[in-house]
Enzyme design. Structure first.
Site, PDB file in Angstrom:
ATOM      1  N   ASP A  51       3.006  -4.706   8.095  1.00  0.00           N
ATOM      2  CA  ASP A  51       1.827  -3.852   7.915  1.00  0.00           C
ATOM      3  C   ASP A  51       0.605  -4.755   8.114  1.00  0.00           C
ATOM      4  OD1 ASP A  51      -0.375  -2.526   6.960  1.00  0.00           O
ATOM      5  OD2 ASP A  51       0.596  -1.763   5.153  1.00  0.00           O
TER       6      ASP A  51
ATOM      7  N   LYS B 130     -10.370   0.007  10.883  1.00  0.00           N
ATOM      8  CA  LYS B 130     -10.641  -1.140  10.001  1.00  0.00           C
ATOM      9  C   LYS B 130     -11.146  -2.344  10.793  1.00  0.00           C
ATOM     10  CE  LYS B 130      -7.113   0.164   6.611  1.00  0.00           C
ATOM     11  NZ  LYS B 130      -7.814   0.487   5.382  1.00  0.00           N
TER      12      LYS B 130
ATOM     13  N   CYS C 174      -4.761   2.646  -3.549  1.00  0.00           N
ATOM     14  CA  CYS C 174      -3.447   3.010  -2.985  1.00  0.00           C
ATOM     15  C   CYS C 174      -2.403   1.926  -3.253  1.00  0.00           C
ATOM     16  CB  CYS C 174      -3.515   3.304  -1.490  1.00  0.00           C
ATOM     17  SG  CYS C 174      -4.595   4.669  -1.091  1.00  0.00           S
TER      18      CYS C 174
ATOM     19  N   HIS D  52       0.873  -1.185   0.000  1.00  0.00           N
ATOM     20  CA  HIS D  52       0.000   0.000   0.000  1.00  0.00           C
ATOM     21  C   HIS D  52       0.907   1.232   0.000  1.00  0.00           C
ATOM     22  CE1 HIS D  52      -2.709   2.968   1.916  1.00  0.00           C
ATOM     23  NE2 HIS D  52      -3.711   2.190   1.562  1.00  0.00           N
TER      24      HIS D  52
ATOM     25  N   GLN E 124      -4.617  -4.948   7.213  1.00  0.00           N
ATOM     26  CA  GLN E 124      -5.697  -5.833   6.750  1.00  0.00           C
ATOM     27  C   GLN E 124      -5.771  -7.137   7.532  1.00  0.00           C
ATOM     28  OE1 GLN E 124      -8.013  -4.915   4.745  1.00  0.00           O
ATOM     29  NE2 GLN E 124      -7.082  -3.040   3.950  1.00  0.00           N
TER      30      GLN E 124
END
Ligand code: PMP
Length: 428
Positions: free
Chosen positions: A211, A237, A382, A133, A214
């Site tokens: 990261d 999220k 993104c 991203h 998600q």
């Protein structure tokens, strides 16, 4: 009164349909159709317990933290620090390793600007992957430009969207100072084998950043099991509010990291000539933090853990596999991401499916779906470099969470079929 969640978890197996009642926003029509919210990778919806906790905080406890001697300030401080401890528990970390930020983006920028600027020098290599991203690209480009470091990109195999692990040795070499990669790709839905990658990196003394934008709240996540040095995620999220995020940093690394922003709260002593700083994590939290955000994030984490993160992962994966299969059967469609959904540690696909219809622009697909009540995402998500690599400018994306149902996937398929007919791009 019992919440739907409490009722559902009393039963054996989760009643996913019942959980929907905890989300007031889902019960509405959009353009005359029942809302089908499939844009969870962008942000999730919030259960009533979270909305109520936010109100309750402002109605009863609101005060600044770490400063006051009065009762409200003490209450706020205790709740804020309890939220830190809860977040640490959520990740299998210690409280001193949890820094509250605004989100994944700010967490990664913090590492780049504070740890990176001190430890990465001219000629060093930062290793990223082709599926990152922009939040895990641009902070490193800014740093690389500043210090004269190089960035290398671990390749993605193509439409199937796996990291080309056969080439890992070629990229993960001793001149790499940091390997920063996504746990789950927000475009491809690929689950990367994080523990294996971190183990390979740490054998070479390479620091890792995961990261987890998600994956947090979507699958089990334990920083010690994974073995990462840094990890970043966003509260919004995973059923929490916008404006709160988390950085986990291994204690020994945070201790060697200088502050990145200066201001109140992060200091021990300020003089006209010299200032000294607090220990981590407070050293990295200058100014008034998002107090209500952190306190309410804790409620979201409790909510998710009551359902169970493994069960959530399996539910998301089942919906995505079903969607993938049904979309493929339509024909006239290009699908991205792994075909198979496997356990999080083994890679495979999570609850995200991106696709392109032949001869129909992704924005048209998303607008057509919106007119029928379905919220998808269209664009480059993104992930511009990845889209360029795949030879496309944009794609449409459906992303699932535990409150989505098979019936909603069926509705999506019906609308995509209509889209194909409408734009004449279908294989007949
Ligand atoms: N990384 C990934 C993989 C993401 O999906 C996102 C959000 N789309 C981010 C980073 C950035 O998250 P935020 O905007 O909440 O900082």
């Amino acid at each position: 009164m019992k919440t739907q969640l409490e009722r559902a978890s009393r039963d054996k197996g989760t009643d996913w349909q019942a959980l929907r009642k905890d989300f007031p926003i889902l019960d509405q029509k959009v353009h005359g159709h029942p809302l089908v919210y499939l844009d969870n990778a962008a942000t999730s919806q919030k259960p009533r317990v979270v909305l109520e906790a936010l109100n309750r905080y402002y109605e009863t406890d609101n005060a600044n933290v770490h400063r006051g001697i009065h009762e409200l300030s003490n209450r706020s401080t205790v709740s804020f620090e309890a939220a830190r401890a809860r977040t640490a528990h959520f990740l299998g970390a210690d409280s001193s390793e949890i820094v509250f930020t605004r989100g994944t983006t700010e967490s990664i920028n913090l590492v780049a600007q504070a740890w990176g600027a001190k430890n990465i020098r001219a000629g060093d290599t930062i290793l990223l992957t082709e599926m990152e991203h922009h939040s895990n690209i641009v902070p490193w480009q800014l740093l690389a430009e500043r210090v004269g470091a190089k960035i290398r990109w671990l390749p993605v195999t193509g439409d199937e969207g796996l990291l080309d692990l056969d080439r890992l040795d070629e990229f993960l070499t001793r001149d790499v100072k940091l390997f920063s990669f996504t746990h789950i790709s927000n475009m491809l839905g690929t689950v990367n084998p994080a523990a294996e990658l971190c183990e390979r990196a740490s054998k070479l003394g390479v620091v890792t950043l995961l990261d987890a934008a998600q994956s947090a709240g979507h699958c089990p996540l334990d920083v010690r099991e994974i073995g990462c040095d840094f990890l970043a995620f966003s509260g919004h999220k995973i059923c929490g509010p916008t404006g709160i995020g988390v950085l986990f940093g291994r204690q020994s690394l945070l201790e060697q990291t200088p502050p990145w922003q200066g201001g109140g709260e992060m200091i021990l002593n300020v003089g006209f000539d010299k200032t000294t700083y607090k220990q981590p994590p407070h050293r990295f939290e200058a100014g008034t933090p998002d107090i209500s955000g952190a306190i309410v994030l804790q409620v979201a984490l409790d909510y998710l853990d009551a359902i169970g993160r493994r069960a959530i992962f399996e539910h998301d994966q089942e919906l995505a596999s079903y969607a993938h299969e049904k979309l493929a059967a339509l024909g006239g469609i290009r699908l991205f991401g792994p075909k198979k959904g496997r356990a999080p540690a083994e890679g495979g696909r999570a609850g995200i499916v991106s696709f392109l219809l032949n001869d129909v622009h992704a924005h048209d697909v998303v607008t057509f779906a919106d007119q029928r009540g379905i919220a998808l995402r269209g664009g480059h998500h993104c992930n511009q470099p990845l889209h360029k690599k795949l030879g496309i400018e944009s794609s449409a994306r459906a992303s699932f969470y535990f409150y989505n149902t098979k019936a909603e996937v069926d509705r999506l398929i019906e609308v995509i079929r209509e889209t194909q007919k409408f734009f004449g791009g279908a294989r007949r």
